[in-house]
Design a protein around this motif. Structure first.
Motif, PDB file in Angstrom:
ATOM      1  N   GLU A  78       0.823  -1.218   0.000  1.00 31.62           N
ATOM      2  CA  GLU A  78       0.000   0.000   0.000  1.00 31.62           C
ATOM      3  C   GLU A  78       0.855   1.264   0.000  1.00 31.62           C
ATOM      4  O   GLU A  78       0.461   2.287  -0.553  1.00 31.62           O
ATOM      5  CB  GLU A  78      -0.974  -0.002   1.179  1.00 31.62           C
ATOM      6  CG  GLU A  78      -2.256  -0.775   0.899  1.00 31.62           C
ATOM      7  CD  GLU A  78      -3.032  -0.247  -0.304  1.00 31.62           C
ATOM      8  OE1 GLU A  78      -3.142   0.965  -0.494  1.00 31.62           O
ATOM      9  OE2 GLU A  78      -3.516  -1.083  -1.104  1.00 31.62           O
ATOM     10  N   LYS A  79       2.041   1.190   0.631  1.00 32.27           N
ATOM     11  CA  LYS A  79       2.918   2.375   0.602  1.00 32.27           C
ATOM     12  C   LYS A  79       3.273   2.714  -0.843  1.00 32.27           C
ATOM     13  O   LYS A  79       3.423   3.858  -1.225  1.00 32.27           O
ATOM     14  CB  LYS A  79       4.203   2.087   1.378  1.00 32.27           C
ATOM     15  CG  LYS A  79       4.088   2.368   2.850  1.00 32.27           C
ATOM     16  CD  LYS A  79       5.465   2.340   3.475  1.00 32.27           C
ATOM     17  CE  LYS A  79       5.384   2.569   4.964  1.00 32.27           C
ATOM     18  NZ  LYS A  79       6.661   2.282   5.623  1.00 32.27           N
ATOM     19  N   ASN A  96      -0.830   2.735  -2.856  1.00 35.25           N
ATOM     20  CA  ASN A  96      -1.805   3.650  -2.273  1.00 35.25           C
ATOM     21  C   ASN A  96      -3.203   3.478  -2.884  1.00 35.25           C
ATOM     22  O   ASN A  96      -3.809   4.440  -3.342  1.00 35.25           O
ATOM     23  CB  ASN A  96      -1.273   5.072  -2.529  1.00 35.25           C
ATOM     24  CG  ASN A  96      -1.839   6.037  -1.521  1.00 35.25           C
ATOM     25  OD1 ASN A  96      -2.479   5.601  -0.557  1.00 35.25           O
ATOM     26  ND2 ASN A  96      -1.629   7.319  -1.740  1.00 35.25           N
ATOM     27  N   SER A  97      -3.697   2.253  -2.918  1.00 34.42           N
ATOM     28  CA  SER A  97      -4.935   1.974  -3.654  1.00 34.42           C
ATOM     29  C   SER A  97      -6.182   2.495  -2.950  1.00 34.42           C
ATOM     30  O   SER A  97      -7.172   2.801  -3.592  1.00 34.42           O
ATOM     31  CB  SER A  97      -5.097   0.464  -3.849  1.00 34.42           C
ATOM     32  OG  SER A  97      -5.511  -0.139  -2.637  1.00 34.42           O
ATOM     33  N   GLY A  98      -6.139   2.539  -1.643  1.00 39.86           N
ATOM     34  CA  GLY A  98      -7.328   2.969  -0.896  1.00 39.86           C
ATOM     35  C   GLY A  98      -8.452   1.941  -0.964  1.00 39.86           C
ATOM     36  O   GLY A  98      -9.584   2.222  -0.587  1.00 39.86           O
TER      37      GLY A  98
END
Ligand code: KIV
Ligand code: ZN
Length: 510
Positions: free
Chosen positions: A437-438, A441-443
């Motif tokens: 995710e870093k 950064n898909s959210g």
């Protein structure tokens, strides 16, 4: 002579309408080939008008399957029927299945049509469909809550227009077995031209009665059952194919019909569908659950050892338990490998793909000495989509030690770029996902994370399924590896790839 009970499998259509169960074209073809091998009469491959992806998948199934009829679903509107007809052009035997709702609640609130308009539209739909094939099926949606005399009028009109199969859906799983059986009997008796068609049923499992209702309908003259592998389907699912087939086969003293299903393909089909969709099969599920033939209590074990039939009404091997052949070991050659893939219906597009798969197979055989059919399916799921995947896992270091904070470092290929990140987390999987995710950064919202061992033993491959949701889209990703943290990373990336792919369909229901 026994009547033939037609098995109409809708795993690829109603089954796919389970949120998160959406399948790629290649996955649908693989399941379709297994259904064909099993002897399924009709395969409903999808809803071609729902999306381009669905259209392409139905077309691919129609072009591949030769021994089963391939069916496409269409609302009773011309544009849907044209799409279905085009998608099915390559089929040996094609069927168009068109439907319109007939219950007061659906006609008034959903369709906003009068009963007369519904009849008119249904008749038009049959005529449009017959421009492509004579094999036309009609469903009065929500028949279980429709008014009987109206149902008779609609059905008589569509028979006159040329429908060959009348499918009676209990769309919301509302009816009781006696009531549903009686409905089929009444329709057969009251519709003057009912002898010209096959009556079919399509039951949902909202009250856990889908199989009971379907069998009650069979007792009352239905000669086609619509069902799905593992009972997959919209909401609580559809009638489970394996339960319908085995009930009829086991109770030949009770039923006057039988199916042409080769039941030894049932368990492999169940595992294939579960592996592809990521919907695990509960251990106590009839026929295909891991405990379905396991005897735990001493009294039962003793009885079975003395005389099997004391506690077993079916034989495990008759439904395909224990038939997953021990494949090749690390000394096996490419030809044997290629042949087994073919037997399993795994088609590889190029020689290069075969080489990559073969290398992965050798790697796996080094880690795990016995390789089973399920391992090959998992390898195929991983590798066949790999070239289309934008993000790929290049490397992963995950560290966990009692008393220490778990930590992960990942390297991901983003097209031609390499991206690095590291993170700690509550466990190695959490740390890995945080690191991914870093970078990305898909959210996306993680809705499901499940790990299953593909075969038995601690050296088995773990298959991880991840379900992500973002702005109303739900996708499933899978990854398999003997290291479950690696499998988890692959599954997460596979779901993210789907989320970002324009070709991937939204929930196919319209
Ligand atoms: O449940 C239902 O009514 C359906 C129809 C399209 C047959 O799936
Ligand atoms: Zn349905």
């Amino acid at each position: 002579m026994r009547d033939h009970l037609i098995i109409f499998d809708t795993t690829l259509r109603d089954g796919e309408q389970s949120p998160g169960a959406s399948m790629t074209k290649e996955e649908k073809v693989r399941i379709a080939r297994q259904l064909e091998r099993m002897g399924v009469d009709v395969i409903e491959a999808g809803f071609p008008a729902a999306s381009n992806g669905d259209f392409e998948a139905v077309k691919a199934v129609a072009d591949t399957v030769k021994d089963s009829t391939v069916c496409g679903l269409a609302r009773a509107i011309e544009a849907d029927i044209i799409r279905a007809g085009e998608a099915l052009r390559g089929a040996n035997v094609a069927r168009i299945h068109t439907f319109i709702a007939t219950s007061p609640i659906h006609m008034k609130n959903k369709l906003r049509m009068s009963p007369e308009q519904v009849i008119e539209q249904a008749v038009k739909a049959i005529k449009w469909a017959r421009q492509y094939t004579d094999n036309v099926e009609f469903s009065p949606e929500d028949a279980g809550r429709s008014e009987i005399s109206f149902l008779c009028r609609v059905l008589e009109a569509v028979i006159d227009a040329g429908a060959k199969t009348l499918n009676i859906p209990d769309t919301v799983g509302y009816t009781m077995p006696d009531q549903f059986g009686q409905l089929i009997r009444t329709l057969r008796e009251r519709i003057p031209n009912s002898d010209k068609v096959v009556f079919s049923v399509h039951c949902h499992n909202d009250l856990g009665l889908a199989v009971a209702n379907s069998l009650s309908a069979v007792m009352n003259g239905a000669r086609q059952v619509e069902c799905t592998i593992n009972g997959l389907g919209e909401r609580a699912g559809n009638a489970a194919l394996e339960e319908i087939v085995m009930a009829v086969r086991t109770r030949q003293d009770f039923f006057t019909c039988d199916t042409r299903i080769d039941t030894t393909h049932i368990v492999p089909a169940s595992k294939l569908v579960s592996g592809i969709t990521g919907f695990p099969v509960q251990p106590n599920k009839a026929i295909v659950g891991a405990n379905a033939f396991a005897h735990e209590s001493g009294i039962h074990q003793d009885g079975v050892l003395k005389h099997r039939e004391t506690y077993e009404i079916m034989r495990a091997e008759d439904v395909g338990w224990g038939t997953n052949k021990l494949l090749l070991g690390k000394h096996s050659g490419r030809n044997a490998f290629r042949t087994r893939l073919k037997e399993l219906g795994i088609e590889l597009e190029s020689e290069e793909m075969l080489n990559i798969m073969f290398m992965r197979f050798k790697d796996l055989a080094d880690k795990k000495h016995e390789i089973f059919d399920e391992d090959l399916h998992a390898l195929a799921s991983d590798e066949v989509h790999a070239p289309e995947e934008h993000y790929r896992l290049l490397s992963l270091i995950a560290h966990s030690e009692t008393g220490e904070v778990p930590f992960a470092r990942v390297v991901i290929a983003d097209g031609n770029n390499e991206l690095h990140a590291e993170s700690d987390g509550s466990g190695p999987v959490d740390a890995t996902y945080r690191a991914i995710e870093k970078i990305l950064n898909s959210g996306a919202d993680l809705q499901l994370f499940s790990v299953n061992n593909i075969t038995s033993g601690t050296d088995a491959q773990g298959e991880v399924t991840v379900r992500l949701q973002k702005t109303g889209r739900i996708v499933n990703g899978h990854g398999a590896d003997t290291d479950i943290v690696v499998a988890s990373a692959k599954a997460y990336l596979s779901a993210l790839n789907k989320l970002y792919s324009k070709l991937e369909r939204a929930h196919p229901q319209v």
